[in-house]
Design an enzyme around this catalytic site. Sequence first.
Site, PDB file in Angstrom:
ATOM      1  CE  LYS A 105      -3.746  -2.315   2.497  1.00 41.17           C
ATOM      2  NZ  LYS A 105      -4.569  -2.360   3.726  1.00 41.17           N
ATOM      3  CB  SER A 138      -6.907  -7.535   6.503  1.00 42.21           C
ATOM      4  OG  SER A 138      -6.290  -6.679   5.548  1.00 42.21           O
ATOM      5  CB  ALA A 140      -0.349  -9.242   9.548  1.00 45.13           C
ATOM      6  CE  LYS A 191      -4.700   1.301   5.368  1.00 47.48           C
ATOM      7  NZ  LYS A 191      -4.119   0.511   6.474  1.00 47.48           N
ATOM      8  NE  ARG A 255       3.721  -1.676  10.576  1.00 47.89           N
ATOM      9  CZ  ARG A 255       3.267  -2.771   9.976  1.00 47.89           C
ATOM     10  NH1 ARG A 255       2.921  -3.817  10.701  1.00 47.89           N
ATOM     11  NH2 ARG A 255       3.145  -2.842   8.671  1.00 47.89           N
ATOM     12  CD  GLU A 281       4.401   1.082   3.269  1.00 50.58           C
ATOM     13  OE1 GLU A 281       4.862   2.169   2.879  1.00 50.58           O
ATOM     14  OE2 GLU A 281       4.791  -0.019   2.830  1.00 50.58           O
TER      15      GLU A 281
END
Length: 332
Positions: A105, A138, A140, A191, A255, A281
């Site tokens: 992403k 989702s 992990a 997002k 995160r 990210e």
Amino acid sequence: MRATVLGAGSWGTALASLLAGKGYTVTSWDKDAAVLDDIARNHRNERYLPGLQLPPTLHASGEVAKALEGAELVVLAVPSHAVRPVVIEAKRHVHAGTPIVCVAKGIELDTLMTMTEVVEDVLPVPLHPYLAVLSGPSFAKEVAKGLPTAVTVAARWERIAKQVQDAFHTKTFRPYTSGDVVGCEVGGCVKNVVAIAAGISDGMGFGANAMAALVTRGLAEITRLAVRKGANPLTLSGLAGLGDLVLTCSSDLSRNRTVGRGLAAGKTADAIQRELGQVAEGVRNARSARELAKRLGVDMPITEAIYRVLYEGLAPREAVTALMMRETKPEL
């Protein structure tokens, strides 16, 4: 089925485990030899998914050619900044007819391309129709534990979307198909920037009203950018848009939200990511999403504010004040 997952971080390992749990022969590839050794010897990935046992049909290889040999499904699960070099390394070993599922992403900073655009920039044209995106709410860790999860699989060819959907579908993992690759990608990367804002809001004790406003207005600017790039606005109301945004803004497993909370506490983004030991990210995407918005003439005030906090030293509280004191306007 033989599947290859490029990237053995938390998300790549979770998806590899899911596929292996269906009885597929799965090979994980990564540049981290210690992680691969842990997977191969112990069927664990203690660095990224500690305490979870991985299926015995999950194998590991540090050689791209060997990992991709005979692959009938390829999953690209490396961080966004690594997508281009990894695809360059892998492209000679991927063949037409093999679905390639991108779960990275991000927006590449130098080119302002989404991840599938980067992949298409590298791969030969005959491989482009086999590219798909998997995105949605989702984490992990929850997927690896077998907790119920729903996601979106988007591809330009309906046949490829359906093929990927069937490959990943289990009693705890439900993919829906879509033809809107752009909408799924923009929702999935921007997002993360809004989640940093949510973490700042939470860390500064601004309350539930502020959080609801951030999520709602964040979705509005994500949708504006996606639509400008040709997306269907309804996609952003689905799993790859609103679903992913709500999850990332609200959970302690996020995160990017953790980065925001750290910024509110006076830490730097670099220090926070070192503590996390993984990539957030949204830190990179704040810069690339801002540049893309400027190029396309899209108003994205939350993204702009987070960029200024991360890269121009603006104090988080001042960023909130600047957002609240913008010129008043209609909501829609």
